[in-house]
Design an enzyme around this catalytic site. Structure first.
Site, PDB file in Angstrom:
ATOM      1  CG  HIS A 210      -3.215  -6.871  44.630  1.00 36.71           C
ATOM      2  ND1 HIS A 210      -3.172  -5.751  45.445  1.00 36.71           N
ATOM      3  CD2 HIS A 210      -2.004  -7.469  44.763  1.00 36.71           C
ATOM      4  CE1 HIS A 210      -1.999  -5.693  46.048  1.00 36.71           C
ATOM      5  NE2 HIS A 210      -1.260  -6.716  45.659  1.00 36.71           N
TER       6      HIS A 210
ATOM      7  CG  HIS B 131       1.390  -6.023  43.193  1.00 35.83           C
ATOM      8  ND1 HIS B 131       1.531  -6.773  44.347  1.00 35.83           N
ATOM      9  CD2 HIS B 131       2.261  -6.573  42.294  1.00 35.83           C
ATOM     10  CE1 HIS B 131       2.437  -7.730  44.150  1.00 35.83           C
ATOM     11  NE2 HIS B 131       2.899  -7.631  42.921  1.00 35.83           N
ATOM     12  CG  ASP B 132       4.692  -1.730  41.521  1.00 36.24           C
ATOM     13  OD1 ASP B 132       5.450  -2.318  42.337  1.00 36.24           O
ATOM     14  OD2 ASP B 132       4.783  -1.862  40.288  1.00 36.24           O
ATOM     15  CG  HIS B 133       3.628  -0.543  48.275  1.00 34.75           C
ATOM     16  ND1 HIS B 133       4.176  -1.063  49.423  1.00 34.75           N
ATOM     17  CD2 HIS B 133       2.719  -1.463  47.849  1.00 34.75           C
ATOM     18  CE1 HIS B 133       3.639  -2.247  49.680  1.00 34.75           C
ATOM     19  NE2 HIS B 133       2.752  -2.519  48.738  1.00 34.75           N
TER      20      HIS B 133
ATOM     21  CG  ASP C 174      -1.000  -6.627  49.120  1.00 34.92           C
ATOM     22  OD1 ASP C 174      -1.488  -7.775  48.977  1.00 34.92           O
ATOM     23  OD2 ASP C 174       0.178  -6.350  48.799  1.00 34.92           O
TER      24      ASP C 174
ATOM     25  CG  HIS D 100       5.785  -5.838  42.491  1.00 28.12           C
ATOM     26  ND1 HIS D 100       5.252  -4.972  43.423  1.00 28.12           N
ATOM     27  CD2 HIS D 100       6.294  -6.866  43.184  1.00 28.12           C
ATOM     28  CE1 HIS D 100       5.432  -5.473  44.628  1.00 28.12           C
ATOM     29  NE2 HIS D 100       6.062  -6.618  44.521  1.00 28.12           N
TER      30      HIS D 100
END
Ligand SMILES: *[C@@H]1O[C@H](CO)[C@@H](O)[C@H](O)[C@H]1NC(C)=O
Length: 331
Positions: free
Chosen positions: A214, A249-251, A82, A223
């Site tokens: 990712h 992926h998970d922020h 991302d 997620h």
């Protein structure tokens, strides 16, 4: 070109003629050598989910990465994907590349190679643009490929393209359009990624084996776990004594320990927008650390020690984890 390579080419040509493998026999991951020299320790930073023109604290995280990068004298930076929001890059000449990468990570210590994978948001734009050598001409630091290996004297890093594994993007694309060029049919593509990863891991003689993707295998963030990776990727990592799996992926920043192997899962996906405010049930996961805000991670490896740290937006260490591996000579 070696004669073995010649034979493989002839074989794949023959198979292609019979229509068995229209493209190729699964190709090996491209390999990159990175000399670490000096005192034999490998040092690098890991950041994910970042490209937002400096907004959402991206610039603050970047400047702290610069400071810590200098302190650690890092060899390179890993991006867990991302890379460009919201929809990847529009093409090789998209100004977002300069505005979200080149002009943001300006510190001297960050003028090193960046090894990047694609995230799901990158697939919403022109995915091939991010893989293009043209970007490497614009900024020499940039290196983004689908799956590849970085070999250093003491550790080997295996980068895996995880987005095509996730069924939801195909079944429920919502309003998004994904650039699936060169990855469909996905069954064949993901099969060959796993096969190539297995063969690269089998060959590896590295002291430390690190896999980067990712999507999380394990996460308690927004997620959560990625079931497709739990099913198909995790058994391979366990079978080949992988030490660390790193993802975005998970922020957030988080560490989870595998319950059935020594594998540690590290999420570093906090390069810009964070603070989702939703944490899932532990779901049987052995959670060691979770932070919902922005930040990044550092990795320091010697022959016998691993040390991983998470930093917040002010560059403060908010979590650290270390482990020792005995050298054979010590036993
Ligand atoms: C930037 O970081 C600070 C400190 O963690 C936080 O309070 C603030 O909400 C962050 N800003 C954004 C837009 O996330």
């Amino acid at each position: 070109m070696g004669s073995l390579e010649n034979k493989t080419m002839v074989l794949s040509l023959l198979l292609a003629m019979f229509g068995l493998f229209p493209d190729k026999i699964s190709a090996e991951f491209r390999r990159f050598e990175q000399n670490i020299g000096g005192d034999g320790t490998l040092r690098f930073l890991v950041v994910g989910d970042w490209g937002r023109n400096g907004d959402y604290n991206q610039s603050e995280v970047a400047s702290q990465m610069g400071r810590i990068g200098e302190e650690l004298d890092i060899h390179f930076v890993v991006s867990t994907g991302d890379n460009f929001y919201d929809n990847g890059l529009k093409g090789e000449d998209d100004p977002n590349f300069l505005n979200s990468f080149t002009n943001i990570y300006t510190a001297t210590s960050l003028q090193k190679q960046w090894f990047s994978v694609l995230g799901n948001h990158d697939y919403r734009g022109d995915a091939l643009a991010q893989l293009s050598p043209v970007l490497r001409k614009i900024d020499r630091r940039w290196l983004c490929l689908r799956s590849f290996v970085v070999n250093t004297e003491i550790a080997e890093l295996f980068f895996v393209d995880t987005t095509p594994f996730v069924r939801d993007y195909f079944v429920n694309p919502e309003d998004h359009i994904y650039d699936w060029r060169n990855v469909i049919p996905t069954k064949r593509y993901t099969f060959s990624v796993l096969k190539d990863l297995e063969s690269a891991l089998e060959k590896s003689r590295a002291r430390w084996k690190i896999v980067v993707g990712h999507h999380a295998i394990r996460s308690v963030g927004h997620h959560g776990d990625t079931p497709e990776l739990v099913q198909s990727l995790l058994p391979i990592l366990r079978a080949h004594n992988v030490d660390l799996y790193m993802n975005g992926h998970d922020h957030c920043l988080e560490q989870i320990s595998d319950t059935k192997s020594p594998i540690q899962f590290f999420t570093s996906g906090a390069g810009s927008k964070a603070w989702r405010g939703d944490v899932k049930d532990l779901n049987g996961n052995d959670l060691k650390f979770f932070y919902d805000g922005q930040g990044f991670m550092s990795v320091r490896l010697t022959q016998s020690e691993a040390e991983i740290r998470f930093y917040d937006v002010f560059g403060r260490v908010i979590h650290s984890w270390s482990m020792s591996k005995m050298l054979h000579a010590d036993i």
